[in-house]
Design a protein around this motif. Structure first.
Motif, PDB file in Angstrom:
ATOM      1  N   ASP A 110      30.362 -45.456 -56.264  1.00 57.19           N
ATOM      2  CA  ASP A 110      29.549 -46.621 -56.597  1.00 57.19           C
ATOM      3  C   ASP A 110      30.444 -47.824 -56.806  1.00 57.19           C
ATOM      4  N   PHE A 111      29.826 -48.959 -57.062  1.00 56.26           N
ATOM      5  CA  PHE A 111      30.576 -50.180 -57.319  1.00 56.26           C
ATOM      6  C   PHE A 111      31.223 -50.141 -58.702  1.00 56.26           C
ATOM      7  N   SER A 112      32.322 -50.869 -58.846  1.00 54.12           N
ATOM      8  CA  SER A 112      32.939 -51.040 -60.153  1.00 54.12           C
ATOM      9  C   SER A 112      31.966 -51.779 -61.063  1.00 54.12           C
ATOM     10  N   GLU A 113      31.903 -51.377 -62.321  1.00 53.69           N
ATOM     11  CA  GLU A 113      30.987 -52.024 -63.262  1.00 53.69           C
ATOM     12  C   GLU A 113      31.726 -52.897 -64.268  1.00 53.69           C
ATOM     13  N   GLU A 114      32.910 -53.355 -63.884  1.00 52.53           N
ATOM     14  CA  GLU A 114      33.700 -54.223 -64.757  1.00 52.53           C
ATOM     15  C   GLU A 114      32.919 -55.482 -65.124  1.00 52.53           C
ATOM     16  N   GLU A 115      32.757 -55.721 -66.420  1.00 53.18           N
ATOM     17  CA  GLU A 115      32.050 -56.881 -66.967  1.00 53.18           C
ATOM     18  C   GLU A 115      30.604 -56.984 -66.487  1.00 53.18           C
ATOM     19  N   LYS A 116      30.012 -55.861 -66.141  1.00 56.66           N
ATOM     20  CA  LYS A 116      28.605 -55.839 -65.711  1.00 56.66           C
ATOM     21  C   LYS A 116      27.697 -56.356 -66.818  1.00 56.66           C
ATOM     22  N   LEU A 117      26.695 -57.132 -66.444  1.00 61.47           N
ATOM     23  CA  LEU A 117      25.750 -57.665 -67.424  1.00 61.47           C
ATOM     24  C   LEU A 117      24.931 -56.534 -68.041  1.00 61.47           C
ATOM     25  N   LYS A 118      24.523 -56.709 -69.288  1.00 57.95           N
ATOM     26  CA  LYS A 118      23.686 -55.724 -69.957  1.00 57.95           C
ATOM     27  C   LYS A 118      22.207 -55.984 -69.720  1.00 57.95           C
ATOM     28  N   THR A 119      21.896 -57.215 -69.359  1.00 60.74           N
ATOM     29  CA  THR A 119      20.504 -57.574 -69.084  1.00 60.74           C
ATOM     30  C   THR A 119      20.417 -58.236 -67.712  1.00 60.74           C
ATOM     31  N   ALA A 120      19.203 -58.436 -67.237  1.00 58.15           N
ATOM     32  CA  ALA A 120      18.994 -59.035 -65.925  1.00 58.15           C
ATOM     33  C   ALA A 120      19.542 -60.461 -65.883  1.00 58.15           C
ATOM     34  N   PRO A 121      20.200 -60.835 -64.785  1.00 59.69           N
ATOM     35  CA  PRO A 121      20.687 -62.218 -64.665  1.00 59.69           C
ATOM     36  C   PRO A 121      19.505 -63.184 -64.590  1.00 59.69           C
ATOM     37  N   LYS A 122      19.763 -64.410 -64.956  1.00 60.91           N
ATOM     38  CA  LYS A 122      18.715 -65.429 -64.975  1.00 60.91           C
ATOM     39  C   LYS A 122      18.038 -65.546 -63.612  1.00 60.91           C
ATOM     40  N   GLY A 123      16.716 -65.532 -63.629  1.00 60.80           N
ATOM     41  CA  GLY A 123      15.948 -65.692 -62.398  1.00 60.80           C
ATOM     42  C   GLY A 123      15.488 -64.401 -61.767  1.00 60.80           C
ATOM     43  N   TYR A 124      15.888 -63.247 -62.355  1.00 62.40           N
ATOM     44  CA  TYR A 124      15.497 -61.960 -61.791  1.00 62.40           C
ATOM     45  C   TYR A 124      14.799 -61.098 -62.839  1.00 62.40           C
ATOM     46  N   PRO A 125      13.706 -60.440 -62.464  1.00 62.37           N
ATOM     47  CA  PRO A 125      12.982 -59.591 -63.421  1.00 62.37           C
ATOM     48  C   PRO A 125      13.757 -58.322 -63.740  1.00 62.37           C
ATOM     49  N   SER A 126      13.575 -57.817 -64.918  1.00 66.17           N
ATOM     50  CA  SER A 126      14.298 -56.614 -65.342  1.00 66.17           C
ATOM     51  C   SER A 126      13.873 -55.374 -64.564  1.00 66.17           C
ATOM     52  N   ASP A 127      12.708 -55.446 -63.920  1.00 70.34           N
ATOM     53  CA  ASP A 127      12.231 -54.291 -63.149  1.00 70.34           C
ATOM     54  C   ASP A 127      12.485 -54.457 -61.643  1.00 70.34           C
ATOM     55  N   HIS A 128      13.369 -55.375 -61.289  1.00 70.09           N
ATOM     56  CA  HIS A 128      13.724 -55.552 -59.879  1.00 70.09           C
ATOM     57  C   HIS A 128      14.287 -54.231 -59.356  1.00 70.09           C
ATOM     58  N   PRO A 129      13.895 -53.794 -58.146  1.00 64.13           N
ATOM     59  CA  PRO A 129      14.358 -52.495 -57.629  1.00 64.13           C
ATOM     60  C   PRO A 129      15.886 -52.364 -57.517  1.00 64.13           C
ATOM     61  N   ASP A 130      16.581 -53.492 -57.406  1.00 67.59           N
ATOM     62  CA  ASP A 130      18.052 -53.455 -57.309  1.00 67.59           C
ATOM     63  C   ASP A 130      18.697 -54.130 -58.514  1.00 67.59           C
ATOM     64  N   ILE A 131      18.046 -54.018 -59.658  1.00 74.49           N
ATOM     65  CA  ILE A 131      18.526 -54.731 -60.845  1.00 74.49           C
ATOM     66  C   ILE A 131      19.941 -54.317 -61.238  1.00 74.49           C
ATOM     67  N   GLU A 132      20.302 -53.049 -61.038  1.00 73.74           N
ATOM     68  CA  GLU A 132      21.636 -52.600 -61.431  1.00 73.74           C
ATOM     69  C   GLU A 132      22.718 -53.276 -60.577  1.00 73.74           C
ATOM     70  N   TRP A 133      22.422 -53.543 -59.332  1.00 75.23           N
ATOM     71  CA  TRP A 133      23.362 -54.283 -58.489  1.00 75.23           C
ATOM     72  C   TRP A 133      23.380 -55.758 -58.874  1.00 75.23           C
ATOM     73  N   LEU A 134      22.227 -56.288 -59.201  1.00 77.64           N
ATOM     74  CA  LEU A 134      22.146 -57.710 -59.561  1.00 77.64           C
ATOM     75  C   LEU A 134      22.897 -58.011 -60.860  1.00 77.64           C
ATOM     76  N   LYS A 135      23.091 -57.004 -61.689  1.00 78.36           N
ATOM     77  CA  LYS A 135      23.822 -57.176 -62.945  1.00 78.36           C
ATOM     78  C   LYS A 135      25.344 -57.226 -62.728  1.00 78.36           C
ATOM     79  N   LEU A 136      25.792 -56.800 -61.555  1.00 81.49           N
ATOM     80  CA  LEU A 136      27.227 -56.722 -61.299  1.00 81.49           C
ATOM     81  C   LEU A 136      27.865 -58.108 -61.234  1.00 81.49           C
ATOM     82  N   LYS A 137      29.138 -58.166 -61.625  1.00 81.38           N
ATOM     83  CA  LYS A 137      29.906 -59.406 -61.502  1.00 81.38           C
ATOM     84  C   LYS A 137      31.041 -59.247 -60.498  1.00 81.38           C
TER      85      LYS A 137
END
Length: 217
Positions: free
Chosen positions: A149-176
């Protein structure tokens, strides 16, 4: 690569300027071995990454000297060799490939590490619009042979601004960062086939890099 491993092992136990100066010849020899490896890898990558064909191997290799100004660890030298292979005109803010040689901790990696805010925004937008393409990449058998999988270094704990928490790819959207890596055993480094292993891994990374390039271009 045994020459490089031997020197790095010795440096780990003798990380002082005095010792390094006394063993400068061994350092130059081991570094030249690493540079030659990078040179051969660049040549072998030309068919599938022609934009990298003009890169100079030396320019891809990081300096061994550490910046200790803001570090509690005042050891003057890195105990690994690293090389970043990416478009010379884009440098560190462009998707690329990384080689890390360190006794017991070597790995191959690629992708884009901690992109600037504007690039990160574009990548998230591309995932939002075309996440199915990224799924095809990471679900590919060749990709999964090397990466989990992708590195989760400094990954956000919540959904980034503009995206719903139930987005199907939310875990990727949290990545930095959008990087993947695979460990390489010391025994592999000394095999004549190590260069071929690097090429196989980097070919598996290429579709990810292409997706990221499309996102930020």
């Amino acid at each position: 690569m045994q020459t490089a491993l031997t020197f790095l092992n010795q440096l780990k136990d003798n990380n002082t300027r005095e010792w390094f100066q006394e063993h400068k010849y061994e350092y130059e020899q081991s570094r030249s071995v690493f540079i030659q490896l990078v040179k051969e890898i660049l040549a072998a990558m030309a068919p599938f990454e022609p934009e990298l064909s003009e890169l100079d191997a030396k320019s891809c290799v990081f300096r061994i000297y550490r910046d200790v100004r803001f570090s509690k660890d005042k050891s003057p030298y890195k105990t690994h060799y690293g090389a970043w292979i990416a478009n010379a005109n884009k440098s560190l803010v462009w998707p690329g490939y990384y080689i890390h040689i360190q006794p017991g901790e070597s790995f191959l990696a690629g992708g884009l590490w901690m992109p600037p805010a504007e690039q990160l925004k574009k990548i998230r937008q591309e995932i939002d619009y075309n996440g199915h393409k990224l799924h095809e990449i990471v679900n590919n058998t060749t990709f999964q042979n090397f990466f989990k999988d992708f590195s989760e270094e400094e990954k956000l704990k919540t959904a980034p601004k503009g995206y719903p928490s139930d987005h199907p790819d939310i875990e990727w959207l949290k990545l930095k960062s959008f990087t993947v890596s695979c460990r390489i055993k010391d025994a592999e480094l000394s095999k004549k086939t190590f260069k071929d292993t690097c090429i196989e891994v980097f070919q598996a990374i290429k579709p990810l890099n292409d997706f990221l390039k499309t996102s930020i271009e």
